[in-house]
Design an enzyme around this catalytic site. Structure first.
Site, PDB file in Angstrom:
ATOM      1  N   GLU A 192      65.079   0.951  48.095  1.00  0.00           N
ATOM      2  CA  GLU A 192      63.792   0.773  48.774  1.00  0.00           C
ATOM      3  C   GLU A 192      62.611   1.361  47.982  1.00  0.00           C
ATOM      4  O   GLU A 192      61.455   1.174  48.354  1.00  0.00           O
ATOM      5  CB  GLU A 192      63.828   1.417  50.174  1.00  0.00           C
ATOM      6  CG  GLU A 192      64.587   0.622  51.222  1.00  0.00           C
ATOM      7  CD  GLU A 192      66.105   0.672  51.072  1.00  0.00           C
ATOM      8  OE1 GLU A 192      66.608   1.688  50.531  1.00  0.00           O
ATOM      9  OE2 GLU A 192      66.786  -0.292  51.464  1.00  0.00           O
ATOM     10  N   THR A 220      78.933   4.478  43.846  1.00  0.00           N
ATOM     11  CA  THR A 220      78.145   3.287  44.179  1.00  0.00           C
ATOM     12  C   THR A 220      78.819   2.059  43.573  1.00  0.00           C
ATOM     13  O   THR A 220      78.723   1.831  42.355  1.00  0.00           O
ATOM     14  CB  THR A 220      76.699   3.418  43.634  1.00  0.00           C
ATOM     15  OG1 THR A 220      76.213   4.700  44.006  1.00  0.00           O
ATOM     16  CG2 THR A 220      75.796   2.353  44.200  1.00  0.00           C
ATOM     17  N   HIS A 222      78.140  -1.128  43.768  1.00  0.00           N
ATOM     18  CA  HIS A 222      77.219  -2.093  43.147  1.00  0.00           C
ATOM     19  C   HIS A 222      76.095  -1.340  42.408  1.00  0.00           C
ATOM     20  O   HIS A 222      74.932  -1.717  42.437  1.00  0.00           O
ATOM     21  CB  HIS A 222      76.662  -3.050  44.192  1.00  0.00           C
ATOM     22  CG  HIS A 222      76.216  -2.381  45.457  1.00  0.00           C
ATOM     23  ND1 HIS A 222      76.962  -1.437  46.121  1.00  0.00           N
ATOM     24  CD2 HIS A 222      75.088  -2.520  46.182  1.00  0.00           C
ATOM     25  CE1 HIS A 222      76.305  -1.020  47.205  1.00  0.00           C
ATOM     26  NE2 HIS A 222      75.171  -1.663  47.249  1.00  0.00           N
ATOM     27  N   ARG A 261      70.446  18.041  36.601  1.00  0.00           N
ATOM     28  CA  ARG A 261      69.130  17.459  36.277  1.00  0.00           C
ATOM     29  C   ARG A 261      68.111  17.679  37.397  1.00  0.00           C
ATOM     30  O   ARG A 261      66.990  17.190  37.334  1.00  0.00           O
ATOM     31  CB  ARG A 261      69.284  15.964  35.999  1.00  0.00           C
ATOM     32  CG  ARG A 261      70.021  15.677  34.700  1.00  0.00           C
ATOM     33  CD  ARG A 261      70.545  14.251  34.612  1.00  0.00           C
ATOM     34  NE  ARG A 261      71.208  14.010  33.345  1.00  0.00           N
ATOM     35  CZ  ARG A 261      72.433  14.451  33.026  1.00  0.00           C
ATOM     36  NH1 ARG A 261      73.119  15.169  33.895  1.00  0.00           N
ATOM     37  NH2 ARG A 261      72.960  14.189  31.833  1.00  0.00           N
TER      38      ARG A 261
HETATM   39  C1  DLZ Z   1      74.237   1.810  49.492  1.00  0.00           C
HETATM   40  C2  DLZ Z   1      73.899   2.858  48.483  1.00  0.00           C
HETATM   41  C3  DLZ Z   1      74.886   3.324  47.613  1.00  0.00           C
HETATM   42  C4  DLZ Z   1      76.279   2.831  47.665  1.00  0.00           C
HETATM   43  N1  DLZ Z   1      74.611   4.269  46.710  1.00  0.00           N
HETATM   44  C5  DLZ Z   1      73.360   4.760  46.640  1.00  0.00           C
HETATM   45  C6  DLZ Z   1      73.022   5.750  45.687  1.00  0.00           C
HETATM   46  O1  DLZ Z   1      73.863   6.224  44.901  1.00  0.00           O
HETATM   47  N2  DLZ Z   1      71.745   6.187  45.661  1.00  0.00           N
HETATM   48  C7  DLZ Z   1      70.787   5.722  46.510  1.00  0.00           C
HETATM   49  O2  DLZ Z   1      69.631   6.169  46.425  1.00  0.00           O
HETATM   50  N3  DLZ Z   1      71.075   4.801  47.409  1.00  0.00           N
HETATM   51  C8  DLZ Z   1      72.329   4.305  47.506  1.00  0.00           C
HETATM   52  N4  DLZ Z   1      72.629   3.367  48.431  1.00  0.00           N
HETATM   53  C9  DLZ Z   1      71.588   2.969  49.400  1.00  0.00           C
HETATM   54  C10 DLZ Z   1      70.701   1.820  48.924  1.00  0.00           C
HETATM   55  O3  DLZ Z   1      69.822   2.298  47.951  1.00  0.00           O
HETATM   56  C11 DLZ Z   1      69.899   1.281  50.105  1.00  0.00           C
HETATM   57  O4  DLZ Z   1      69.154   2.309  50.686  1.00  0.00           O
HETATM   58  C12 DLZ Z   1      70.764   0.662  51.178  1.00  0.00           C
HETATM   59  O5  DLZ Z   1      71.596  -0.311  50.635  1.00  0.00           O
HETATM   60  C13 DLZ Z   1      69.912   0.033  52.306  1.00  0.00           C
HETATM   61  O6  DLZ Z   1      69.121  -1.022  51.801  1.00  0.00           O
END
Ligand code: DLZ
Length: 299
Positions: A192, A220, A222, A261
Site C-alpha cells: 500500500e 513472503t 510472493h 538495518r
Molecule cells: C501479505 C504480505 C506478506 C506476505 N508479506 C509482507 C511483508 O513482508 N512486508 C509487508 O510490508 N507486507 C507484507 N504483506 C502485506 C502486503 O504488503 C499488503 O499489505 C497486503 O497484501 C494487503 O494488500
C-alpha cells in the site's frame, strides 16, 4: 555546430618540430593522431578543453615576451619544475629554451612562460581559485528548516517499521524540521505504500516523502511480486509528481537482518532515507534557482 579549436603553429625545420613535440610530450600533453601529406605533416597535442577569448584592455601578459597561447594547468609548480628540467637539458644543445620564473598575474592567477624554440612563447597558468575551470556541482544541504515531509510507514513487521519511523523522525527533527511539518501516514503493508505516497504527493502539502517498510523474503511467498510493484510504484510517483520520494523499504532474508538495518548493527535505514529526502528537496530548490556564480568561464 562548433566542434573544437585548433591552433596551428608552423615549425620551420624538422629539428624545431622535434624540439616542440619533445617539450609538449615532456609536460604530459596527450599526443593526438599525427598526419602526413606530400607537402607537410602535423603533430597535434590535445587538451581536454579549449576556448577562444577576446580581450579588451590589458592583455593577460606583458607585451614583452608575451605568450600568444595560454595553457591552463593544475599543479603549476610541478609543471614548472618539469619545464625547467627539460629546458636545462635541452639548453645545452640548442642554447635557446627559456623558462621564466612563476609570477603573479593581474588576473588572480600565477603564470610562467616557456619559449621552447625562438619566437614561440607559451604561457602556463593556474588560477588562484581552485574551482576555476572545474565543473560546478549542485549539491543538496542537510538543513530541514522550512521543509514539509510526509512519511508513509507500513504496519506489517511493525517491530521493524516502528524503529525505521523513529530513525526517520530523529533525522528530520535533528536537521531542523518542525514537528507540525511532518505528516505520518500508516498503511497496512508495503504493497500500500506507493498509493499512499502518491496521495500525499498529489496533496501539495509536502515537499518530500519518506517511504518505510520491510519485506522479508523468507516469510513472503510472493515477495518478488510485491517488491517489484512497491519499488516501481514509489519511483513512478516520484517521477510523475516531481516530489522527491526516498526509499526506506527494507528487503531482507530474515527478521534478524532487518533488525540490523533498523538501528542495530547496520545503522537505521529510516534515518538514512529521511536525510536523502532532505537532500533531494534542497537539490530540487537549487536546481530551480541556481545561485552558483562560479562557472567554467569565470575567473
Ligand atoms: C501479505 C504480505 C506478506 C506476505 N508479506 C509482507 C511483508 O513482508 N512486508 C509487508 O510490508 N507486507 C507484507 N504483506 C502485506 C502486503 O504488503 C499488503 O499489505 C497486503 O497484501 C494487503 O494488500
Amino acid at each position: 555546430m562548433i566542434k573544437g579549436i585548433t591552433l596551428v603553429r608552423a615549425a620551420s625545420t624538422p629539428a624545431v618540430l622535434e624540439t616542440l613535440t619533445g617539450f609538449f610530450a615532456a609536460l604530459g600533453f596527450e599526443a593526438g593522431k599525427g598526419w602526413k601529406l606530400d607537402q607537410s605533416s602535423g603533430a597535434p597535442f590535445l587538451a581536454p578543453l579549449g576556448n577562444l577569448e577576446f580581450v579588451l584592455g590589458e592583455l593577460p601578459a606583458s607585451a614583452k615576451n608575451s605568450p600568444e597561447i595560454l595553457i591552463e594547468v593544475t599543479s603549476l609548480d610541478a609543471l614548472h619544475a618539469v619545464a625547467a628540467g627539460w629546458a636545462a637539458k635541452t639548453q645545452n644543445a640548442a642554447k635557446t629554451p627559456i623558462v621564466s620564473p612563476i609570477q603573479a598575474t593581474h588576473w588572480k592567477s600565477r603564470m610562467f612562460t616557456a619559449e621552447p624554440v625562438p619566437g614561440m612563447v607559451y604561457g602556463f597558468w593556474e588560477s588562484e581559485n581552485p574551482y576555476h575551470g572545474k565543473p560546478v556541482a549542485i549539491e543538496g544541504d542537510l538543513s530541514a528548516e522550512d521543509m514539509r515531509f510526509g512519511i508513509v510507514v507500513a504496519r506489517w513487521n511493525a517491530v521493524i517499521t516502528d524503529r525505521l519511523l523513529q530513525g526517520a523522525l530523529d533525522a528530520l527533527l535533528r536537521s531542523g524540521a518542525k514537528k507540525d511539518a511532518i505528516q505520518i501516514v500508516r498503511v497496512p503493508g508495503a504493497w500500500e505504500i506507493p498509493a499512499a505516497a502518491r496521495l500525499l504527493a498529489d496533496s501539495g502539502q509536502v515537499d518530500a516523502i519518506v517511504t518505510l517498510g520491510v519485506l522479508l523474503r523468507g516469510e513472503t511467498a510472493h515477495y518478488e511480486a510485491i517488491y517489484t510493484e512497491v519499488s516501481r510504484g514509489i519511483g513512478q510517483s516520484q517521477q510523475e509528481t516531481r516530489v522527491p520520494h526516498s526509499f526506506g523499504v527494507l528487503t531482507c532474508e530474515t527478521l534478524e537482518q532487518a533488525l540490523d538495518r533498523a538501528g542495530l548493527k547496520m545503522g537505521n535505514k529510516g534515518f538514512e532515507a529521511a536525510l536523502a529526502a532532505i537532500e533531494m528537496i534542497s537539490v530540487k530548490r537549487k536546481v530551480a534557482t541556481p545561485t552558483v556564480t562560479d562557472t567554467a568561464a569565470s575567473r
